[in-house]
Scaffold this motif. Structure first.
Motif, PDB file in Angstrom:
ATOM      1  N   UNK A 123       0.819  -1.212   0.000  1.00  0.00           N
ATOM      2  CA  UNK A 123       0.000   0.000   0.000  1.00  0.00           C
ATOM      3  C   UNK A 123       0.858   1.270   0.000  1.00  0.00           C
ATOM      4  N   UNK A 135       0.447   5.164  -1.672  1.00  0.00           N
ATOM      5  CA  UNK A 135       0.193   6.390  -0.902  1.00  0.00           C
ATOM      6  C   UNK A 135       1.083   7.501  -1.452  1.00  0.00           C
ATOM      7  N   UNK A 177      -0.274   8.692  -4.766  1.00  0.00           N
ATOM      8  CA  UNK A 177      -1.462   9.509  -4.502  1.00  0.00           C
ATOM      9  C   UNK A 177      -1.054  10.927  -4.111  1.00  0.00           C
ATOM     10  N   UNK A 178      -0.124  11.016  -3.161  1.00  0.00           N
ATOM     11  CA  UNK A 178       0.324  12.318  -2.665  1.00  0.00           C
ATOM     12  C   UNK A 178       0.940  13.141  -3.791  1.00  0.00           C
ATOM     13  N   UNK A 183      -7.888  13.385 -11.570  1.00  0.00           N
ATOM     14  CA  UNK A 183      -9.003  13.479 -10.613  1.00  0.00           C
ATOM     15  C   UNK A 183      -9.526  12.075 -10.310  1.00  0.00           C
ATOM     16  N   UNK A 184     -10.456  12.007  -9.388  1.00  0.00           N
ATOM     17  CA  UNK A 184     -11.068  10.724  -9.011  1.00  0.00           C
ATOM     18  C   UNK A 184     -10.054   9.723  -8.495  1.00  0.00           C
ATOM     19  N   UNK A 195      -8.405   7.103  -6.303  1.00  0.00           N
ATOM     20  CA  UNK A 195      -8.893   6.167  -5.287  1.00  0.00           C
ATOM     21  C   UNK A 195      -7.859   5.088  -5.017  1.00  0.00           C
ATOM     22  N   UNK A 196      -7.595   4.872  -3.749  1.00  0.00           N
ATOM     23  CA  UNK A 196      -6.711   3.790  -3.323  1.00  0.00           C
ATOM     24  C   UNK A 196      -7.602   2.712  -2.719  1.00  0.00           C
ATOM     25  N   UNK A 197      -7.589   1.544  -3.330  1.00  0.00           N
ATOM     26  CA  UNK A 197      -8.528   0.496  -2.904  1.00  0.00           C
ATOM     27  C   UNK A 197      -7.869  -0.879  -2.851  1.00  0.00           C
ATOM     28  N   UNK A 198      -8.535  -1.805  -2.182  1.00  0.00           N
ATOM     29  CA  UNK A 198      -8.248  -3.220  -2.374  1.00  0.00           C
ATOM     30  C   UNK A 198      -9.557  -3.977  -2.235  1.00  0.00           C
ATOM     31  N   UNK A 203      -2.977  -3.969  -3.880  1.00  0.00           N
ATOM     32  CA  UNK A 203      -3.704  -2.698  -3.812  1.00  0.00           C
ATOM     33  C   UNK A 203      -3.720  -2.020  -5.170  1.00  0.00           C
ATOM     34  N   UNK A 249     -11.250  18.582  -2.569  1.00  0.00           N
ATOM     35  CA  UNK A 249     -11.871  17.285  -2.869  1.00  0.00           C
ATOM     36  C   UNK A 249     -11.922  16.373  -1.657  1.00  0.00           C
ATOM     37  N   UNK A 250     -10.775  16.346  -0.951  1.00  0.00           N
ATOM     38  CA  UNK A 250     -10.636  15.394   0.144  1.00  0.00           C
ATOM     39  C   UNK A 250     -11.709  15.596   1.175  1.00  0.00           C
TER      40      UNK A 250
END
Lengths: 301, 465
Positions: free
Chosen positions: B382, B386, B389-390, B399-400, B402-405, B430, B464-465
């Protein structure tokens, strides 16, 4: 624009997705002369949208701005007008792979509902496949057909307004895959079998309750389906955060105290240290259950 | 129906086909080759006899050969439905099975079928009829797994191969679980007719999955590290020949040159000699031995042109040199084609799944995407996502995010015995997904400078956050 083909510029008649911010999207039918109200102000289609590149930033009347995105089945899923409960991308992705959908696949689906899965299927089977979708609710069937036309995918789909449990899919021996999202899927299993190619294929049924799954699995086994398997896929979203964890003040250390005896003038350092790091947190609430997905293979008959 | 026969010919196993062997939940990908010995689940056999049969046929392994099994003759459960209600009187004395190990070996040597051995085991078990119906089922299932020697031959698909790799060699595919791969294909909106960039070190599984979803329409550019792209997994899909026309390769070590505009001119002009030399120099890095042989060969050619014996050799060498030249030219042509595809910086999708740190890869390859196109990055861990993302939030242009699993739970569904099988948490990896947007609307579309560092006011995206 089409849901099965990218284009670069926004044109009159397109469906564009306005991205207002995190988890806030709005589909807009682009029309010469039309206006759309957003919380950032008004968007004037003729000047702000038509002729602009997809992905552009559009400044609204109140000085705020939004991004205008090319429609995809995934963006549509999170912005479409609900007429029913819908399937979300996590389940859709699993269904698409486990049904082995690809360009050229012929798929049967029931019910059409709000068309969330339908758009994803159409995207995947284009340009040579076809979707036969059955919806027993007349108004929903008509609305879906209208949307498919607006989204320029109507050449890939046939919508039938009939009861799949009684009348089947309206086709026989043509489908590579069948998807069922109806309250009593076990009543449609024999129709699913009839709709499928004699060489066989894959079937999936989506049900929220385990009792429904139980009956469906029995019906599938009775009809000679093989490789029956039930799974559940849960999405976890991780919110990225910068967190700061303060360090407590343990008071002066004994060794430091002895030192301070020697050098008494030194004031005790205020212990305000904290450690900052990037981490993720789970959202306060997450969907814990959508439905069970039961897959099976129809053997060659 | 007259076309039935024609229909079937497409579904028959042919020599040279790539297929997947299956027993229970175990898969193995193989190619059908004459007289090739295959070892699967501790048994060896030849695949010759499978040729001509339909895909999805189940075979019995009989002394190294394959015999098609009639469908529907498997579930002939013992009709004497005698069963206990509980286990209060079942004692584990280790004597319930009256057959010894040697007896069982003898049965096997006699060539008894798996089904028959299982029946013998049941007949000779003193406790079987006292077991509950459920315990009996379980017993039979366990013995079946051990003694049944059947194998099903399947046509490969993304579903089957993804499950196979995850089960057999998760290390080779960075522990990418099949449900995660499914999410990637959907989140990246992979479909026919688009232009997709793939950077993967998953043995070609991700690349094959993308190609399957594109059905031979559009183009896939594999950005590969090192000298040659890894495509073993792609072969297992057994794609028709025309699918390979859509597949392009581009070595990632040339990306900086391409972005700087120093590579594209060389690749564009096939007639220029000096440019050919540059590509040849690149070739030299990849094939040092072959290239070094080059010059001494030419010398020897001139020196030995007199004698008859060396004439053949000389000819062969000449042919070899010619062949290499053709290969070199072919490779250069392919590189030029891939470079031309990338140069437009108008790709429709990006899929990253590798053992490399995803952050620099993502930041670099995003530059080749059109605005309003999806991208998806896989990582086993993960933390690097991160970081991605940062960085994307700081830089803008997406945009949009998303960090997912995903969690995948299997269920056993049986009358009165329905429950979850096992929970597969973690381990599936992830994903970071998002959509590209234009950095600044005033810049002309397709400008080389479209991806300069974002202006400060892009910080607004923080709302957004």
């Amino acid at each position: 624009m089409s849901f099965v083909e990218y284009s670069d510029f926004i044109q009159d008649g397109d469906v564009a997705i306005v991205y207002l911010g995190h988890d806030s999207l709005m589909p807009v039918k682009v029309q010469q002369g039309a206006q759309t109200q957003t919380r950032y102000g008004v968007i004037r289609h003729s000047t702000d949208l038509i002729g602009q590149r997809y992905g552009s930033k559009v400044t609204c009347s109140k000085g705020g701005w939004v991004h205008v995105l090319h429609p995809t089945p995934e963006l549509w899923t999170v912005s479409l007008p609900h007429r029913t409960q819908i399937l979300y991308t996590t389940d859709i992705a699993t269904i698409t792979m486990m049904l082995e959908l690809k360009p050229g696949s012929v798929v049967c689906e029931s019910g059409t509902g709000s068309g969330s899965l339908s758009h994803a299927i159409l995207r995947t089977v284009a340009p040579t496949g076809h979707l036969h979708t059955v919806e027993f609710h007349q108004q929903r069937a008509e609305k879906a057909a209208e949307e498919f036309k607006e989204h320029r995918v109507d050449h890939l789909v046939t919508v039938r307004n009939q009861d799949v449990c009684k009348d089947g899919f309206g086709v026989t021996g043509v489908a590579d895959a069948v998807f069922l999202d109806i309250p009593s899927p076990w009543e449609a299993v024999r129709h699913a079998k009839a709709a499928m190619k004699k060489q066989g294929g894959r079937v999936c049924s989506f049900s929220p309750c385990i009792e429904q799954v139980q009956r469906t699995c029995e019906a599938l086994a009775d009809q000679g389906f093989e490789e029956i398997s039930t799974v559940e896929v849960l999405l976890r979203v991780h919110d990225v955060r910068t967190v700061s964890l303060p360090l407590p003040d343990f008071g002066p250390e004994p060794s430091a105290q002895m030192e301070s005896d020697a050098a008494e003038k030194k004031p005790p350092a205020p212990n305000q240290a904290s450690i900052t790091m990037k981490t993720t947190t789970p959202p306060r609430e997450i969907p814990g259950h959508t439905g069970y997905l039961t897959f099976a293979t129809k053997p060659r008959t | 129906m007259a076309d039935n026969r024609d229909d079937d010919s497409q579904h028959r196993i042919k020599e040279g086909d790539y297929v997947v062997l299956k027993r229970g939940d175990i898969f193995k990908a193989v190619q059908i080759q004459p007289k090739k010995k295959v070892i699967f689940e501790k048994q060896w056999f030849f695949l010759d006899k499978a040729v001509g049969h339909l895909h999805s046929t189940t075979f019995e392994i009989v002394s190294g050969g394959l015999q098609p099994l009639k469908p529907k003759d498997s579930e002939s459960s013992n009709d004497a439905k005698e069963a206990g209600t509980d286990n209060r009187n079942i004692i584990d004395d280790g004597k319930s099975q009256k057959l010894t190990r040697d007896d069982i070996e003898t049965l096997k040597e006699q060539g008894l079928k798996g089904q028959e051995i299982i029946q013998q085991l049941i007949d000779n078990s003193s406790t079987f009829k006292d077991k509950t119906e459920y315990a009996q089922d379980k017993y039979i299932k366990k013995k079946k797994k051990k003694y049944e020697n059947t194998v099903t031959i399947l046509k490969p698909s993304c579903r089957i191969l993804a499950m196979m790799y995850h089960g057999r060699e998760p290390g080779k595919i960075c522990h990418l679980r099949y449900d995660t791969l499914a999410q990637m294909l959907t989140l990246a909106n992979i479909h026919a007719g688009s232009k997709v960039l793939v950077f993967e070190t998953c043995a070609g599984l991700v690349l094959g999955a993308v190609m399957e979803r594109m059905g031979g329409y559009g183009s896939v550019i594999q950005m590969y590290p090192g000298g040659e792209p890894v495509r073993a997994g792609v072969e297992s899909f057994g794609f028709p020949a025309h699918f390979h026309d859509m597949l392009h390769g581009f070595p990632i070590c040339h990306v900086n040159a391409l972005l700087a505009g120093t590579l594209d001119t060389t690749a564009k002009d096939p007639s220029a000699d000096s440019k050919q030399a540059i590509v040849a120099a690149e070739e030299k890095q990849n094939l040092p031995e072959a290239e070094q042989q080059g010059s001494p060969e030419e010398q020897s050619m001139e020196a030995s042109s007199g004698s008859d014996g060396s004439h053949d050799q000389e000819k062969r060498k000449e042919a070899k040199a010619q062949e290499r030249k053709v290969k070199l030219e072919e490779k250069r042509r392919k590189l030029a084609a891939s470079a031309a595809l990338l140069e437009g910086r108008n790709a429709d999708g990006l899929v990253i799944a590798s053992r490399f740190h995803p952050c620099p890869v993502l930041m670099c390859l995003l530059k080749f995407l059109s605005p309003s196109r999806p991208f998806v990055v896989y990582s086993q861990y993960k933390e690097p996502l991160i970081e991605c993302y940062t960085k994307l939030k700081e830089q803008g242009g997406a945009v949009s995010l998303r960090l997912t699993d995903t969690w995948l739970r299997h269920y056993q569904v049986l009358p009165n015995r329905t429950h979850p099988l096992l929970l597969m948490s973690g381990g599936g990896g992830y994903l970071l997904s998002g959509t590209t947007v234009a950095m600044d609307r005033s810049k002309p579309a397709g400008s080389q400078r479209a991806e300069e560092p974002a202006p400060k006011r892009q910080k607004l995206t923080d709302t957004e956050g």
